[in-house]
Design an enzyme around this catalytic site. Structure first.
Site, short mmCIF file in Angstrom:
data_model
loop_
_atom_site.label_atom_id
_atom_site.label_comp_id
_atom_site.label_asym_id
_atom_site.label_seq_id
_atom_site.Cartn_x
_atom_site.Cartn_y
_atom_site.Cartn_z
N GLY A 51 0.81 -1.23 0.00
CA GLY A 51 0.00 0.00 0.00
C GLY A 51 0.83 1.26 0.00
N GLU A 117 -7.24 4.31 1.54
CA GLU A 117 -7.35 2.96 2.10
C GLU A 117 -8.46 2.93 3.13
OE1 GLU A 117 -3.52 1.69 3.53
OE2 GLU A 117 -2.98 0.85 1.59
N HIS A 232 -4.83 -10.39 8.85
CA HIS A 232 -5.37 -9.96 7.55
C HIS A 232 -6.40 -11.00 7.12
CE1 HIS A 232 -5.72 -8.61 3.45
NE2 HIS A 232 -5.04 -7.52 3.79
N ARG A 277 -11.66 -4.67 8.71
CA ARG A 277 -10.75 -5.81 8.52
C ARG A 277 -10.90 -6.88 9.61
NH1 ARG A 277 -4.33 -4.65 7.56
NH2 ARG A 277 -4.99 -3.99 5.50
N HIS A 336 -0.60 -10.73 10.65
CA HIS A 336 -0.09 -9.72 9.72
C HIS A 336 0.75 -8.64 10.41
CE1 HIS A 336 0.01 -7.36 6.10
NE2 HIS A 336 -0.76 -6.40 6.58
N ARG A 371 -4.20 -1.39 14.30
CA ARG A 371 -3.44 -0.45 13.47
C ARG A 371 -4.30 0.07 12.32
NH1 ARG A 371 0.23 -1.84 8.53
NH2 ARG A 371 -1.34 -3.46 8.41
N SER A 376 2.14 1.96 9.82
CA SER A 376 3.31 1.30 10.39
C SER A 376 4.62 1.70 9.71
CB SER A 376 3.14 -0.21 10.36
OG SER A 376 2.43 -0.62 9.23
C1 LIG Z 1 2.81 -8.25 3.22
C2 LIG Z 1 2.88 -6.99 4.06
C3 LIG Z 1 2.37 -5.81 3.55
C4 LIG Z 1 2.43 -4.63 4.32
N1 LIG Z 1 1.99 -3.46 3.79
C5 LIG Z 1 2.14 -2.31 4.50
C6 LIG Z 1 1.82 -1.05 3.94
O1 LIG Z 1 1.41 -0.96 2.78
N2 LIG Z 1 1.97 0.07 4.71
C7 LIG Z 1 2.42 0.01 6.00
O2 LIG Z 1 2.55 1.04 6.66
N3 LIG Z 1 2.77 -1.18 6.55
C8 LIG Z 1 2.65 -2.32 5.84
N4 LIG Z 1 3.02 -3.51 6.40
C9 LIG Z 1 3.65 -3.50 7.73
C10 LIG Z 1 5.09 -2.94 7.60
O3 LIG Z 1 5.65 -3.44 6.41
C11 LIG Z 1 5.96 -3.31 8.79
O4 LIG Z 1 5.32 -3.01 9.99
C12 LIG Z 1 7.28 -2.55 8.75
O5 LIG Z 1 7.88 -2.70 7.49
C13 LIG Z 1 8.21 -3.01 9.84
O6 LIG Z 1 9.49 -2.44 9.60
P1 LIG Z 1 10.69 -2.82 10.57
O7 LIG Z 1 11.89 -2.10 10.09
O8 LIG Z 1 10.27 -2.62 11.98
O9 LIG Z 1 10.86 -4.41 10.40
P2 LIG Z 1 11.27 -5.27 9.12
O10 LIG Z 1 11.09 -4.51 7.89
O11 LIG Z 1 10.56 -6.57 9.22
O12 LIG Z 1 12.84 -5.51 9.33
C14 LIG Z 1 13.31 -6.32 10.40
C15 LIG Z 1 14.79 -6.56 10.22
O13 LIG Z 1 15.32 -7.16 11.41
C16 LIG Z 1 16.18 -8.23 11.04
N5 LIG Z 1 16.28 -9.13 12.19
C17 LIG Z 1 15.28 -9.73 12.88
N6 LIG Z 1 15.79 -10.43 13.91
C18 LIG Z 1 17.14 -10.28 13.86
C19 LIG Z 1 18.21 -10.75 14.65
N7 LIG Z 1 18.03 -11.52 15.73
N8 LIG Z 1 19.47 -10.39 14.33
C20 LIG Z 1 19.71 -9.59 13.22
N9 LIG Z 1 18.72 -9.10 12.45
C21 LIG Z 1 17.46 -9.44 12.77
C22 LIG Z 1 15.53 -8.81 9.81
O14 LIG Z 1 16.42 -9.62 9.08
C23 LIG Z 1 15.16 -7.51 9.09
O15 LIG Z 1 16.29 -7.00 8.45
C24 LIG Z 1 2.97 -4.68 5.64
C25 LIG Z 1 3.47 -5.88 6.14
C26 LIG Z 1 3.44 -7.03 5.36
C27 LIG Z 1 4.02 -8.30 5.93
#
Ligand SMILES: Cc1cc2nc3c(=O)[nH]c(=O)nc-3n(C[C@H](O)[C@H](O)[C@H](O)COP(=O)(O)OP(=O)(O)OC[C@H]3O[C@@H](n4cnc5c(N)ncnc54)[C@H](O)[C@@H]3O)c2cc1C
Length: 509
Positions: A51, A117, A232, A277, A336, A371, A376
């Site tokens: 999205g 959305e 989801h 949802r 999700h 959410r 996010s």
């Molecule tokens: C299919 C899907 C669609 C989505 N669409 C949307 C959207 O359109 N808009 C929106 O706002 N949100 C959306 N979300 C939610 C959003 O994508 C996530 O909440 C957000 O990207 C989380 O970002 P983050 O950096 O916290 O984690 P992530 O992007 O998941 O990154 C986590 C990182 O931590 C690393 N890691 C984990 N554990 C360890 C460890 N022990 N040691 C070293 N590295 C580690 C992983 O390898 C990764 O690099 C979606 C989620 C999904 C699954």
């Protein structure tokens, strides 16, 4: 043998998704070490986001309207002040992403195109590459990180244990492809993403099973709102892991939910397939629990050229051997997004000195009990920046690192998934949650590879057991109503283990 490495005061960021990358970039030119399990950007939920990012940048919009929508979705549980601050920072975050090289979709005049959305009262979803927002954002930021000399990236590196003395971080044990390494460091950021990988059916990368939450919990950090997991309603029911999403827009165009008999089981529910949802997720879950299969049927939608309107959905269906034009699409509810996480304040500080968290692993209070779509990525971008500012304002205080027993290498959620999926899925009840606590406790206190995932699963189950009401994404069949004014929940590991022991001591009903 464990190698010893001193980061010379450089902060360590765990995670290469949007939250981790933004934190690292905002700290530049201050040196940082960024650890990631996979190649930079890969195996992240960020990369999968379709999205986009919610931001009140439209002419008819402002942060107070965005706040009202967010509070409504959060069902009384949002931290209003934090939510207001994060949402007000959205336009600046979008500008910053543009400066970092993200090419958001624009119209012929060069203005950013805004999508609409569910549950947003205005068009405010900033996207890139059509429905490939996450991919485009992460590619641009990963490129920028690689070009930034102050950021050292260590790929194929798994953070395994935080080393804490007197409630302050003194080091981190990590596993690399060259063996274990003990990092002497006093400032660590957990940006490890979500917990969908703890469930049998989830949309997050399989490696997103809450390792950051386990690190923080073992170190004694306080967690918040852990019981709130968003499901989801329409993930493509296939063998792929993670499950792929069938966008809500397909229902928006008129596709209906049917079962194997062709019965439209949501027809009598207010709003039917276009209900919120969580209501759709519950209906799908209930119907499957009653032994049915569930399909999304777009075959009879008048005037819809499915393949042209939904090219990405068409492609992923065809990959799974389904022709969405001629066949109903098999779907199911899937874990999700985690609203709960490591409790942080506005600067991303946890309850442990020298430990920050941001992104999905953290719980700021923005999302409350549910959410609002696309909030996010926004939270990850804004809070990554705030964490970096706070770290930049602190000085490194080196403390001696206490000895650490060898903690083994593996962490595997396979044993936890069926237990957690049964008890803490879309519909929960006290008996099921107590059974999960009894099953997860021995795994949590063991030295098995299931121990860390079981710790996180146990804490989610205990938080869900304690919340004797239904609110937002948390639905208890034995407590179907809200119970008075909303109260956020907090939990630490000792408390969760004690409650689990009490469940074990109780006679089983
Ligand atoms: C299919 C899907 C669609 C989505 N669409 C949307 C959207 O359109 N808009 C929106 O706002 N949100 C959306 N979300 C939610 C959003 O994508 C996530 O909440 C957000 O990207 C989380 O970002 P983050 O950096 O916290 O984690 P992530 O992007 O998941 O990154 C986590 C990182 O931590 C690393 N890691 C984990 N554990 C360890 C460890 N022990 N040691 C070293 N590295 C580690 C992983 O390898 C990764 O690099 C979606 C989620 C999904 C699954």
């Amino acid at each position: 043998m464990t190698a010893l490495h001193d980061t010379d005061g450089a902060p360590v960021i765990i995670g290469g998704g949007l939250a981790g990358l933004m934190t690292a970039l905002a700290l530049a030119p201050q040196p940082v070490l960024l650890l990631t399990k996979a190649p930079l950007g890969f195996e992240t939920s960020s990369m999968l986001a379709q999205g986009g990012i919610a931001a009140s940048v439209g002419a008819d919009d402002d942060a107070s309207l965005h706040l009202a929508d967010t509070l409504a979705a959060g069902d009384g549980l949002c931290d209003r002040a934090i939510a207001a601050a994060i949402l007000a920072a959205a336009p600046v975050a979008i500008e910053r992403l543009v400066r970092l090289g993200v090419a958001f979709d624009r119209d012929a005049n060069g203005d950013i195109v805004l999508g609409l959305e569910a549950a947003h009262s205005r068009r405010r979803i900033v996207h890139a590459g059509g429905d490939a927002s996450g991919r485009d954002i992460i590619r641009a930021l990963a490129r920028r990180v690689r070009e930034t000399p102050s950021i050292t990236v260590s790929e194929a590196t798994i953070a395994r244990r935080l080393i804490v003395d007197d409630n302050a971080v003194t080091g981190l044990l990590a596993y690399t492809d060259r063996g274990p390494v003990l990092l002497a460091c006093d400032r660590v950021v957990i940006a490890t993403g979500g917990i969908g990988g703890l469930f049998l059916h989830g949309t997050n990368p399989a490696g997103s099973f809450g390792q950051g939450l386990a690190l923080a919990a073992r170190a004694g950090a306080v967690m918040a709102d852990l019981e709130f997991v968003q499901f989801h309603p329409t993930a493509l029911d296939s063998r792929s892991s993670p499950l792929k999403l069938i966008s809500e827009a397909v229902r928006g165009e008129g596709a209906v939910l049917i079962d194997e008999n062709g019965d439209r089981f949501m027809a009598d529910i207010p709003g039917a397939e276009l209900a919120p949802r969580d209501i759709v997720a519950r209906a799908v879950w209930r119907h499957m629990a009653a032994g049915h299969r569930v399909f999304l049927d777009a075959r009879d939608v008048k005037g819809l050229d499915f393949a042209r309107r939904f090219p990405a959905v068409t492609a992923l269906c065809r990959d799974a051997g389904i022709d969405p034009v001629a066949q109903p699409i098999p779907v199911r509810s899937a874990a999700h997004y985690h609203m709960g996480g490591i409790m942080v304040d506005r600067s991303g500080r946890t309850s442990i000195d020298g430990l920050w968290a941001c992104g999905e692993a953290a719980c700021t209070g923005l999302h409350g009990a549910n959410r609002l779509a696309s909030n996010s990525l926004l939270e990850a971008a804004v809070c990554g920046d705030w964490v970096a500012n706070d770290i930049a304002a602190t000085t490194s205080i080196r403390r001696p690192m206490p000895a650490l027993a060898d903690e083994g290498t593996g962490s595997d959620p396979a044993l936890v998934r069926p237990i957690l999926s049964r008890a803490t899925g879309v519909l929960r009840d006290g008996e099921g949650l107590r059974a999960a606590a009894r099953a997860l406790y021995p795994l949590a206190v063991s030295l098995q590879a299931a121990s860390d995932p079981a710790i996180v699963g146990l804490m989610i189950a205990i938080a869900a057991l304690r919340r004797q009401e239904s609110r937002g994404a948390h639905a208890r069949t034995d407590f179907p109503e809200r119970a008075g004014p909303a109260k956020r929940s907090t939990l630490n590991l000792d408390d969760a283990l004690q409650t689990a022991r009490n469940c074990i001591a109780e006679p089983v009903a």
